[in-house]
Scaffold this motif. Structure first.
Motif, PDB file in Angstrom:
ATOM      1  N   THR A   1       0.824  -1.215   0.000  1.00 41.95           N
ATOM      2  CA  THR A   1       0.000   0.000   0.000  1.00 41.95           C
ATOM      3  C   THR A   1       0.852   1.256   0.000  1.00 41.95           C
ATOM      4  O   THR A   1       0.518   2.239  -0.660  1.00 41.95           O
ATOM      5  CB  THR A   1      -0.950   0.008   1.200  1.00 41.95           C
ATOM      6  OG1 THR A   1      -0.204  -0.104   2.422  1.00 41.95           O
ATOM      7  CG2 THR A   1      -1.937  -1.136   1.109  1.00 41.95           C
ATOM      8  N   GLU A   2       1.948   1.239   0.756  1.00 42.91           N
ATOM      9  CA  GLU A   2       2.815   2.423   0.799  1.00 42.91           C
ATOM     10  C   GLU A   2       3.465   2.700  -0.550  1.00 42.91           C
ATOM     11  O   GLU A   2       3.753   3.847  -0.876  1.00 42.91           O
ATOM     12  CB  GLU A   2       3.883   2.241   1.880  1.00 42.91           C
ATOM     13  CG  GLU A   2       3.322   2.321   3.304  1.00 42.91           C
ATOM     14  CD  GLU A   2       4.347   1.918   4.355  1.00 42.91           C
ATOM     15  OE1 GLU A   2       5.487   1.537   3.957  1.00 42.91           O
ATOM     16  OE2 GLU A   2       4.018   1.974   5.548  1.00 42.91           O
ATOM     17  N   ALA A   3       3.681   1.643  -1.334  1.00 46.20           N
ATOM     18  CA  ALA A   3       4.250   1.806  -2.675  1.00 46.20           C
ATOM     19  C   ALA A   3       3.183   2.123  -3.719  1.00 46.20           C
ATOM     20  O   ALA A   3       3.499   2.333  -4.887  1.00 46.20           O
ATOM     21  CB  ALA A   3       5.006   0.539  -3.081  1.00 46.20           C
ATOM     22  N   GLY A   4       1.909   2.162  -3.296  1.00 46.25           N
ATOM     23  CA  GLY A   4       0.834   2.423  -4.244  1.00 46.25           C
ATOM     24  C   GLY A   4       0.562   1.263  -5.178  1.00 46.25           C
ATOM     25  O   GLY A   4      -0.062   1.435  -6.229  1.00 46.25           O
ATOM     26  N   GLN A   5       0.980   0.050  -4.793  1.00 44.79           N
ATOM     27  CA  GLN A   5       0.826  -1.111  -5.656  1.00 44.79           C
ATOM     28  C   GLN A   5      -0.456  -1.894  -5.396  1.00 44.79           C
ATOM     29  O   GLN A   5      -0.836  -2.742  -6.196  1.00 44.79           O
ATOM     30  CB  GLN A   5       2.043  -2.026  -5.489  1.00 44.79           C
ATOM     31  CG  GLN A   5       3.345  -1.389  -5.971  1.00 44.79           C
ATOM     32  CD  GLN A   5       4.544  -2.281  -5.707  1.00 44.79           C
ATOM     33  OE1 GLN A   5       4.676  -2.841  -4.627  1.00 44.79           O
ATOM     34  NE2 GLN A   5       5.419  -2.405  -6.688  1.00 44.79           N
ATOM     35  N   ALA A   6      -1.096  -1.646  -4.282  1.00 46.86           N
ATOM     36  CA  ALA A   6      -2.340  -2.344  -3.968  1.00 46.86           C
ATOM     37  C   ALA A   6      -3.134  -1.515  -2.971  1.00 46.86           C
ATOM     38  O   ALA A   6      -2.569  -0.751  -2.188  1.00 46.86           O
ATOM     39  CB  ALA A   6      -2.046  -3.735  -3.399  1.00 46.86           C
ATOM     40  N   TRP A   7      -4.451  -1.683  -2.991  1.00 48.85           N
ATOM     41  CA  TRP A   7      -5.320  -0.971  -2.066  1.00 48.85           C
ATOM     42  C   TRP A   7      -6.672  -1.653  -2.032  1.00 48.85           C
ATOM     43  O   TRP A   7      -7.005  -2.460  -2.900  1.00 48.85           O
ATOM     44  CB  TRP A   7      -5.470   0.497  -2.468  1.00 48.85           C
ATOM     45  CG  TRP A   7      -6.086   0.730  -3.812  1.00 48.85           C
ATOM     46  CD1 TRP A   7      -7.393   1.019  -4.097  1.00 48.85           C
ATOM     47  CD2 TRP A   7      -5.416   0.684  -5.094  1.00 48.85           C
ATOM     48  NE1 TRP A   7      -7.586   1.164  -5.450  1.00 48.85           N
ATOM     49  CE2 TRP A   7      -6.388   0.967  -6.090  1.00 48.85           C
ATOM     50  CE3 TRP A   7      -4.094   0.438  -5.491  1.00 48.85           C
ATOM     51  CZ2 TRP A   7      -6.069   0.994  -7.438  1.00 48.85           C
ATOM     52  CZ3 TRP A   7      -3.784   0.462  -6.837  1.00 48.85           C
ATOM     53  CH2 TRP A   7      -4.764   0.744  -7.795  1.00 48.85           C
ATOM     54  N   VAL A   8      -7.449  -1.345  -1.006  1.00 49.78           N
ATOM     55  CA  VAL A   8      -8.812  -1.853  -0.865  1.00 49.78           C
ATOM     56  C   VAL A   8      -9.742  -0.670  -0.724  1.00 49.78           C
ATOM     57  O   VAL A   8      -9.423   0.301  -0.028  1.00 49.78           O
ATOM     58  CB  VAL A   8      -8.951  -2.788   0.362  1.00 49.78           C
ATOM     59  CG1 VAL A   8     -10.421  -3.120   0.629  1.00 49.78           C
ATOM     60  CG2 VAL A   8      -8.161  -4.069   0.148  1.00 49.78           C
ATOM     61  N   SER A   9     -10.875  -0.711  -1.390  1.00 50.08           N
ATOM     62  CA  SER A   9     -11.849   0.374  -1.294  1.00 50.08           C
ATOM     63  C   SER A   9     -13.248  -0.198  -1.368  1.00 50.08           C
ATOM     64  O   SER A   9     -13.446  -1.362  -1.723  1.00 50.08           O
ATOM     65  CB  SER A   9     -11.648   1.394  -2.426  1.00 50.08           C
ATOM     66  OG  SER A   9     -11.971   0.816  -3.675  1.00 50.08           O
ATOM     67  N   SER A  10     -14.214   0.629  -1.016  1.00 53.54           N
ATOM     68  CA  SER A  10     -15.611   0.244  -1.219  1.00 53.54           C
ATOM     69  C   SER A  10     -15.942   0.340  -2.698  1.00 53.54           C
ATOM     70  O   SER A  10     -15.312   1.092  -3.446  1.00 53.54           O
ATOM     71  CB  SER A  10     -16.532   1.150  -0.403  1.00 53.54           C
ATOM     72  OG  SER A  10     -16.342   2.512  -0.770  1.00 53.54           O
ATOM     73  N   ALA A  11     -16.926  -0.437  -3.109  1.00 55.70           N
ATOM     74  CA  ALA A  11     -17.363  -0.422  -4.505  1.00 55.70           C
ATOM     75  C   ALA A  11     -18.881  -0.600  -4.535  1.00 55.70           C
ATOM     76  O   ALA A  11     -19.451  -1.228  -3.645  1.00 55.70           O
ATOM     77  CB  ALA A  11     -16.692  -1.544  -5.294  1.00 55.70           C
ATOM     78  N   PRO A  12     -19.541  -0.047  -5.527  1.00 54.94           N
ATOM     79  CA  PRO A  12     -21.000  -0.216  -5.614  1.00 54.94           C
ATOM     80  C   PRO A  12     -21.373  -1.675  -5.823  1.00 54.94           C
ATOM     81  O   PRO A  12     -20.741  -2.388  -6.593  1.00 54.94           O
ATOM     82  CB  PRO A  12     -21.385   0.629  -6.835  1.00 54.94           C
ATOM     83  CG  PRO A  12     -20.232   1.542  -7.056  1.00 54.94           C
ATOM     84  CD  PRO A  12     -19.022   0.803  -6.603  1.00 54.94           C
ATOM     85  N   GLY A  13     -22.398  -2.115  -5.138  1.00 54.89           N
ATOM     86  CA  GLY A  13     -22.939  -3.436  -5.363  1.00 54.89           C
ATOM     87  C   GLY A  13     -24.016  -3.390  -6.428  1.00 54.89           C
ATOM     88  O   GLY A  13     -24.405  -2.317  -6.905  1.00 54.89           O
ATOM     89  N   PRO A  14     -24.537  -4.532  -6.835  1.00 52.42           N
ATOM     90  CA  PRO A  14     -25.536  -4.572  -7.912  1.00 52.42           C
ATOM     91  C   PRO A  14     -26.847  -3.884  -7.554  1.00 52.42           C
ATOM     92  O   PRO A  14     -27.622  -3.552  -8.449  1.00 52.42           O
ATOM     93  CB  PRO A  14     -25.741  -6.076  -8.153  1.00 52.42           C
ATOM     94  CG  PRO A  14     -25.306  -6.730  -6.889  1.00 52.42           C
ATOM     95  CD  PRO A  14     -24.209  -5.883  -6.351  1.00 52.42           C
ATOM     96  N   ARG A  15     -27.111  -3.670  -6.258  1.00 57.26           N
ATOM     97  CA  ARG A  15     -28.356  -3.029  -5.864  1.00 57.26           C
ATOM     98  C   ARG A  15     -28.175  -1.558  -5.485  1.00 57.26           C
ATOM     99  O   ARG A  15     -29.120  -0.930  -5.009  1.00 57.26           O
ATOM    100  CB  ARG A  15     -28.998  -3.779  -4.694  1.00 57.26           C
ATOM    101  CG  ARG A  15     -29.436  -5.185  -5.044  1.00 57.26           C
ATOM    102  CD  ARG A  15     -30.250  -5.807  -3.925  1.00 57.26           C
ATOM    103  NE  ARG A  15     -30.628  -7.171  -4.251  1.00 57.26           N
ATOM    104  CZ  ARG A  15     -31.384  -7.927  -3.474  1.00 57.26           C
ATOM    105  NH1 ARG A  15     -31.834  -7.458  -2.319  1.00 57.26           N
ATOM    106  NH2 ARG A  15     -31.684  -9.158  -3.823  1.00 57.26           N
ATOM    107  N   MET A  16     -26.996  -1.010  -5.680  1.00 61.27           N
ATOM    108  CA  MET A  16     -26.834   0.419  -5.412  1.00 61.27           C
ATOM    109  C   MET A  16     -27.439   1.209  -6.572  1.00 61.27           C
ATOM    110  O   MET A  16     -27.137   0.946  -7.735  1.00 61.27           O
ATOM    111  CB  MET A  16     -25.360   0.789  -5.233  1.00 61.27           C
ATOM    112  CG  MET A  16     -25.151   2.267  -4.961  1.00 61.27           C
ATOM    113  SD  MET A  16     -23.463   2.709  -4.479  1.00 61.27           S
ATOM    114  CE  MET A  16     -23.447   2.188  -2.771  1.00 61.27           C
ATOM    115  N   PRO A  17     -28.303   2.179  -6.279  1.00 66.11           N
ATOM    116  CA  PRO A  17     -28.966   2.932  -7.352  1.00 66.11           C
ATOM    117  C   PRO A  17     -28.018   3.917  -8.019  1.00 66.11           C
ATOM    118  O   PRO A  17     -27.875   5.067  -7.600  1.00 66.11           O
ATOM    119  CB  PRO A  17     -30.093   3.666  -6.604  1.00 66.11           C
ATOM    120  CG  PRO A  17     -29.589   3.817  -5.207  1.00 66.11           C
ATOM    121  CD  PRO A  17     -28.766   2.592  -4.933  1.00 66.11           C
TER     122      PRO A  17
END
Length: 302
Positions: free
Chosen positions: A51-67
Motif C-alpha cells: 500500500t505504501e508503494a501504491g501497488q495495492a489498495w482496498v476500497s468500497s465499490a458499488p454493489g448490484p443493488r446500489m442505485p
C-alpha cells in the motif's frame, strides 16, 4: 528485487496475499495468516509495503443493488498526451477507474453518477473537455454481471473457501433498503481505506463501533455495496503480468439475465462474468462517437 526505476517488484508471496484479499478484502491479518501459513505480522508487513508503494489498495465499490447510473467512456488521445488525459479523467470524482489500452482507443474510463441526468451532463459536457482527447465514445451501462469473482489463481480452492467463509457478505441477503446519510458517509470513508477498522471508522463518523459494524454488514448483505481489493503494480510472476478487455456484441435474445433474475453463473452471458480472470463484466448500450472539444460542449462526429 526492484525495477530500473527503483520500484520493488511484487513476488509470489505478495500475489498469494493479494489473491486472498480478492476473496475477502476485509479479512483480518490473523485470518489471512492462518489460511496462508504465515504470521499475522508477516501478512500485515507485506500489505503495508504494497500500500505504501501504491501497488495495492482496498476500497468500497458499488454493489448490484446500489442505485447508480453508469457508463463506459472510451477515448482517442493526441499523440504524447495519453498520460495527461488519463490523469485529468482520474481526478474527476465520478470516474471510478481509468485504464490505458492498446488498439483503436488509447484509454477507457468507468463512470458512475447518482442519476441519468447527472450522467448525461458528465458524458456530454464534462468528460470530453479533458485536455488531450481527440475523439470519445460512450456506452451506457444497462446491467452489471460481475465484480466479486475476480481471482489471481494463487491460492487453492480450500484456502479461498476458508477466507470466504469468514466474510459477512456471504450471509443471507436482506431486502432492498433506502440508503441514508450514514450509509453514504460510511461508503465514502471506505473509499479512502476499505480495510479501515471499526474503531477508526466510528471515530471518523461519530458513531459507535457496533453501529458501524452492523451498517457495513447491512450494505454487503443488501447488495448495495461491497469491498474490493485492487492492484496495479509491476510483477514478475508468470501468471499475472497484464490485463485486457474484450468487447462482445450481438448476444442472442434471452442470454443476458438481469442480476435479480439469475444471480448465479448459469446463463451464457454471465458465464464470462464468473470466470476468475474477469474483473468486471457489464452490459452496455449505445456507443455514440463524438469529437472532443477543449472548450464547451462536445460535438457529434461521424
Amino acid at each position: 528485487m526492484t525495477d530500473p526505476g527503483g520500484r520493488r517488484w511484487v513476488d509470489e508471496d505478495d500475489v498469494v496475499l493479494l489473491d486472498a484479499l480478492h476473496v475477502n478484502p476485509r479479512a483480518s491479518f490473523e485470518q489471512l495468516g492462518a489460511v496462508l501459513g504465515v504470521s499475522a505480522v508477516t501478512a500485515g508487513r507485506r500489505w503495508r509495503r504494497l500500500t505504501e508503494a501504491g501497488q495495492a489498495w482496498v476500497s468500497s465499490a458499488p454493489g448490484p443493488r446500489m442505485p447508480l447510473a453508469g457508463a463506459l467512456f472510451e477515448a482517442e488521445c493526441e499523440p504524447g498526451r495519453v498520460a495527461e488525459a488519463a490523469a485529468g479523467l482520474a481526478a474527476l470524482p465520478h470516474v471510478f477507474s481509468v485504464h490505458l489500452v492498446s488498439g483503436s482507443r488509447d484509454l477507457y474510463a468507468l463512470v458512475a453518477a447518482g442519476d441519468n441526468r447527472t450522467l448525461s451532463r458528465l458524458l456530454l459536457d464534462q468528460l470530453p473537455t479533458v485536455p488531450g482527447l481527440i475523439r470519445v465514445r460512450t456506452s451506457v451501462t444497462t446491467e452489471v454481471f460481475s465484480g466479486q469473482h475476480w481471482r489471481l489463481g494463487a491460492i487453492s480452492a480450500a484456502q479461498a473457501g476458508a477466507v470466504r467463509a469468514q466474510e459477512p457478505g456471504d450471509q443471507e441477503q436482506v431486502p432492498d433498503r433506502t440508503l441514508d446519510q450514514f450509509d453514504r458517509e460510511l461508503f465514502l470513508a471506505l473509499q479512502d481505506d476499505g480495510r479501515a477498522g471499526y474503531r477508526a471508522l466510528a471515530d471518523q463518523l461519530g458513531k459507535s463501533e457496533q453501529a458501524v459494524k452492523r451498517r457495513i454488514s447491512a450494505l454487503l448483505r443488501s447488495g448495495a455495496g461491497r469491498s474490493r481489493s485492487h492492484s496495479g503494480c509491476g510483477c514478475r510472476t508468470s501468471s499475472w503480468r497484464a490485463s485486457g478487455g474484450t468487447w462482445a456484441s450481438g448476444l442472442r435474445p434471452g442470454s443476458a439475465w438481469p442480476w435479480w433474475g439469475r444471480p448465479t453463473c448459469s446463463s451464457p452471458s454471465s458465464s464470462t462474468a464468473c470466470t476468475p480472470s474477469t474483473a468486471c463484466c457489464a452490459g452496455c448500450a449505445g456507443a455514440g462517437r463524438r469529437s472532443a472539444s477543449p472548450s464547451g460542449r462536445s460535438s457529434c462526429g461521424r
